[in-house]
Design an enzyme around this catalytic site. Structure first.
Site, PDB file in Angstrom:
ATOM      1  CG  MET A   1      50.172  34.110  38.136  1.00 15.68           C
ATOM      2  SD  MET A   1      48.739  35.127  38.670  1.00 15.68           S
ATOM      3  CE  MET A   1      48.800  35.383  41.054  1.00 15.68           C
ATOM      4  CB  THR A   2      56.470  35.031  35.824  1.00 14.74           C
ATOM      5  OG1 THR A   2      56.068  34.032  34.388  1.00 14.74           O
ATOM      6  CG2 THR A   2      57.340  34.010  36.594  1.00 14.74           C
ATOM      7  CE1 TYR A   3      49.639  36.881  34.178  1.00 16.00           C
ATOM      8  CE2 TYR A   3      50.958  35.113  33.366  1.00 16.00           C
ATOM      9  CZ  TYR A   3      50.384  35.443  34.465  1.00 16.00           C
ATOM     10  OH  TYR A   3      49.155  34.768  34.383  1.00 16.00           O
ATOM     11  CG  ASP A   4      49.710  41.527  34.612  1.00 14.70           C
ATOM     12  OD1 ASP A   4      50.076  42.200  33.504  1.00 14.70           O
ATOM     13  OD2 ASP A   4      48.300  40.375  34.160  1.00 14.70           O
TER      14      ASP A   4
ATOM     15  CG  ASP B   1      44.218  26.561  38.654  1.00 13.41           C
ATOM     16  OD1 ASP B   1      44.964  26.160  39.751  1.00 13.41           O
ATOM     17  OD2 ASP B   1      44.289  27.594  38.856  1.00 13.41           O
TER      18      ASP B   1
ATOM     19  CD  GLU C   1      45.137  36.737  40.477  1.00  7.26           C
ATOM     20  OE1 GLU C   1      46.076  37.963  40.840  1.00  7.26           O
ATOM     21  OE2 GLU C   1      44.797  35.789  39.524  1.00  7.26           O
TER      22      GLU C   1
ATOM     23  CG  ASP D   1      16.018  17.650  24.708  1.00  6.77           C
ATOM     24  OD1 ASP D   1      16.975  17.934  23.363  1.00  6.77           O
ATOM     25  OD2 ASP D   1      15.262  16.690  23.823  1.00  6.77           O
ATOM     26  CD  GLN D   2      23.402  19.389  23.771  1.00  6.15           C
ATOM     27  OE1 GLN D   2      23.384  18.904  23.300  1.00  6.15           O
ATOM     28  NE2 GLN D   2      24.561  20.090  24.629  1.00  6.15           N
TER      29      GLN D   2
ATOM     30  CD1 TRP E   1      45.414  36.939  30.612  1.00  2.00           C
ATOM     31  CD2 TRP E   1      44.410  35.146  32.248  1.00  2.00           C
ATOM     32  NE1 TRP E   1      43.869  36.583  31.591  1.00  2.00           N
ATOM     33  CE2 TRP E   1      43.706  35.815  32.134  1.00  2.00           C
ATOM     34  CE3 TRP E   1      44.297  34.202  32.816  1.00  2.00           C
ATOM     35  CZ2 TRP E   1      42.483  35.995  32.320  1.00  2.00           C
ATOM     36  CZ3 TRP E   1      42.426  33.933  33.234  1.00  2.00           C
ATOM     37  CH2 TRP E   1      42.236  34.318  33.587  1.00  2.00           C
TER      38      TRP E   1
ATOM     39  N   GLY F   1      38.807  31.506  41.432  1.00  2.26           N
ATOM     40  CA  GLY F   1      39.393  32.680  42.417  1.00  2.26           C
ATOM     41  C   GLY F   1      39.428  33.722  40.744  1.00  2.26           C
TER      42      GLY F   1
ATOM     43  CD1 TRP G   1      42.115  42.306  40.228  1.00  2.00           C
ATOM     44  CD2 TRP G   1      43.922  41.797  40.799  1.00  2.00           C
ATOM     45  NE1 TRP G   1      42.477  43.130  40.620  1.00  2.00           N
ATOM     46  CE2 TRP G   1      43.902  42.852  41.820  1.00  2.00           C
ATOM     47  CE3 TRP G   1      45.184  40.687  41.625  1.00  2.00           C
ATOM     48  CZ2 TRP G   1      45.369  43.107  42.128  1.00  2.00           C
ATOM     49  CZ3 TRP G   1      45.765  41.512  42.329  1.00  2.00           C
ATOM     50  CH2 TRP G   1      46.194  42.540  43.016  1.00  2.00           C
TER      51      TRP G   1
ATOM     52  CG  ASP H   1      43.743  32.143  39.753  1.00  2.00           C
ATOM     53  OD1 ASP H   1      44.720  33.400  40.876  1.00  2.00           O
ATOM     54  OD2 ASP H   1      44.235  32.709  38.600  1.00  2.00           O
TER      55      ASP H   1
END
Length: 605
Positions: free
Chosen positions: A446-449, A376, A380, A310-311, A586, A337, A339, A378
């Site tokens: 997003m400096t990956y993938d 934020d 992409e 009940d909180q 991430w 958002g 991908w 996102d």
């Protein structure tokens, strides 16, 4: 490319029916225009099934309803549906859901529950009046007590005192709420709360209950910081931000508490909670069970106290609230958002002001407004192709961020995750990131993938190269190229954050140690082919070389690339030299149990 959102659809049927989402309905019409009747639908001796039916007997619509009743001691509600049911002792309250509060003249609605015991309800009230449709005169709810004052603050306790509430029939007792949760009930106007954590922030309010069992509004809040504590806030002025995924609490069993046990909470400045949905041109809940309904056990909870049915707030949101109480320097943003859900931004861009209003209403919902310090976005692939193709135009991103800043104001953070495609004619050039920069606090680049096993036959390449190298599969697909292009368009370096992936990308069927080899497909991963957490790879396939500031590993027929503490140190030094605003990653659950990648970011930035 961000990990695809793995929705926890299988948990939809597990939503606890007694989530305490109370106090959100708009003021209701007088119950003199409505009735509420109870029937016992079944009885099995030790318990029973009950149903309340609310009917609008008036000539105007009803916008919301609240049914209250008393059960004798030993009788209780154990589960309910189509209403939010709470209790204080033997007094029970049921409020409409968001979908069944409105009743046209002559219309009716029912909600049901399972009960324990054998008693029947008494003293029924509907919207403050009698359930038979007659007005109950002179029975107003009590007033709000005075804002509590704090004294005698120690490492583990605080004394609170407040001025009395008033009521036409008399005040019976007071509930004392710590961070929105009842921690004590007293008949006097003072209370000493104990068992607190040293060096921690708490917020207290008080609520009165009259002799008829009605509760009044909560008082103003008082902030209390207990003495002691040894956890200093991060220093250096750089942003150190990590993504926490709502779905990580399922298969990964990664809870907000893990940020504490790993030591990571003391080394970060910000958390992005991912993801809220974007649909129908509006911000929307991503996973309601994970977000605000899941009940965490004591051993899973940041506070070490189990959630109750009940909180007012449970789930990840309440855990983040508890985390912020222990680490008040941490700011939390709600990220929308990702991908999978970036396709919804095209519709949002058609009416930026309406989108911003919907986001503000959701982020600032009274149930969790204190949890979040901003938003934020996102998106992409604005005006470009990703999971789908967007044709909203180069100005759409700027217009959206402008509307969000106008709505959220200067006291909230407004940030965005962006592509790192620094190639000629690439995604950075597709949207007006420079024009939008005036409205954002920073960009999570997003400096990956950059490279991965979606190119099943290779060539093998590091997925997060810092700089270019001979044989790189595509020019411009590096951290350095992305940051240079953003700065060349006019985005200040201090508004750019370098991104680190806490995972590797890999191929199988590879015979060549060095990058550039051929493959037969993606390497096996725990949750998705071609992807594996750093905490697994550091032991299962240790790094055998480094290229362009990123580690790679060839083990058996598998080839992986990922960042290590050593390569992160190199990237943080580069980010400092470039004058960047900080770093983000991430995501938390890919790190080791002692948070060694978070430490590498914090120690070297």
């Amino acid at each position: 490319m961000r990990f695809r959102h793995r929705a926890a659809a299988g948990f939809a049927t597990l939503l606890l029916p007694l989530a305490g989402l109370v106090g959100l309905a708009s003021p209701a019409q007088a119950a003199a225009n409505a009735t509420a009747s109870f029937t016992k639908s079944s009885d099995w001796g030790t318990g029973f099934g009950g149903q309340w039916t609310i009917k609008n007997t008036g000539t105007t619509g009803i916008s919301s309803w609240t049914v209250e009743w008393d059960f004798p001691s030993g009788t209780s509600v154990t589960s309910a549906w189509d209403a939010d049911v709470t209790n204080s002792g033997t007094h029970w309250t049921a409020r409409n859901k968001s979908y069944n509060g409105t009743l046209a003249p002559g219309a009716s609605v029912s909600f049901g529950f399972n009960g324990a015991g054998s008693g029947s309800p008494s003293n029924c009230k509907l919207n403050g009046d009698s359930c038979d449709g007659t007005t109950v005169p002179g029975d107003a709810a009590p007033s709000a007590p005075g804002t509590p004052a704090a004294s005698g603050v120690t490492d583990t306790s605080v004394k609170l005192s407040w001025s009395a509430a008033t009521d036409d029939k008399g005040v019976r007792n007071y509930d004392v709420l710590r961070d929105g949760k009842v921690v004590g009930t007293v008949t006097t106007t003072s209370y000493t709360d104990t068992g607190l954590t040293a060096g921690t922030d708490y917020s207290y309010t008080v609520q009165a209950r009259d002799t008829a069992g009605q509760t009044g509004p909560v008082s103003g809040s008082v902030a209390v910081h207990t003495t002691g504590g040894t956890t200093p806030p991060p220093t250096g002025g750089k942003v150190k931000l990590g993504y926490f995924t709502e779905w990580g609490i399922y298969g990964r069993n990664y809870n907000v508490k893990n940020l504490v046990t790993s030591g990571s909470a003391s080394k970060i400045t910000h958390i992005n909670y991912a993801f809220g949905n974007v649909t129908g041109g509006k911000c929307a809940i991503g996973d309601s069970y994970a977000d605000y309904d899941k009940a965490f056990t004591a051993d899973q909870s940041v506070s070490g106290v189990a959630d109750t049915w009940d909180q007012p707030l449970r789930g990840n949101f309440n855990q983040l609230r508890e985390l912020k109480a222990k680490y008040p320097n941490i700011k939390v943003l709600w990220s929308f958002g990702g991908w999978t859900w970036s396709g919804g931004f095209g519709e949002a861009a058609k009416n930026p002001a309406a989108f911003a209003q919907s986001c503000y209403d959701l982020v600032e919902d009274p149930r969790w407004a204190d949890v979040f310090d901003g938003i934020d976005i996102d998106w992409e692939y604005p005006n470009a192709c990703g999971l789908s193709c967007d044709t909203s135009g180069a100005a759409a991103f700027k217009n959206l961020m402008s509307a969000l800043r106008a709505k959220f104001g200067s006291n909230n953070l407004v940030t965005a995750a962006t592509t790192a495609d620094g190639s000629s004619g690439g995604k950075i050039e597709a949207a007006d990131y420079a024009g939008a920069a005036q409205y954002v606090d920073w960009y999570n680049v997003m400096t990956y993938d950059f490279f991965g096993a979606w190119d099943a036959k290779g060539p093998t390449a590091p997925h997060s190269p810092l700089t270019s190298y001979s044989g790189i599969p595509k020019a411009g697909f590096t951290t350095a190229d992305a940051m240079a292009k953003f700065k060349a368009t006019g985005v200040p370096a201090k508004k750019l954050l370098i991104g680190i992936g806490f995972y590797g990308r890999g191929w199988t069927g590879v015979t060549q140690d060095a990058p550039g080899g051929t493959a037969t497909g993606p390497a096996a991963g725990t949750y998705e082919q071609g992807i594996e957490d750093y905490k697994i790879l550091k032991s299962s396939c240790p790094a055998t070389g480094t290229i362009a500031g990123t580690a790679y590993a060839h083990c058996g027929s598998n080839w992986w690339s990922y960042d290590t503490p050593a390569t992160i140190a190199t990237k943080m030094a580069w980010a400092r030299n470039q004058g960047l605003g900080g770093a983000f990653f991430w995501e938390f659950s890919g790190d080791t149990g002692n948070g060694e990648l978070v430490s590498a970011i914090s120690d070297n930035l």
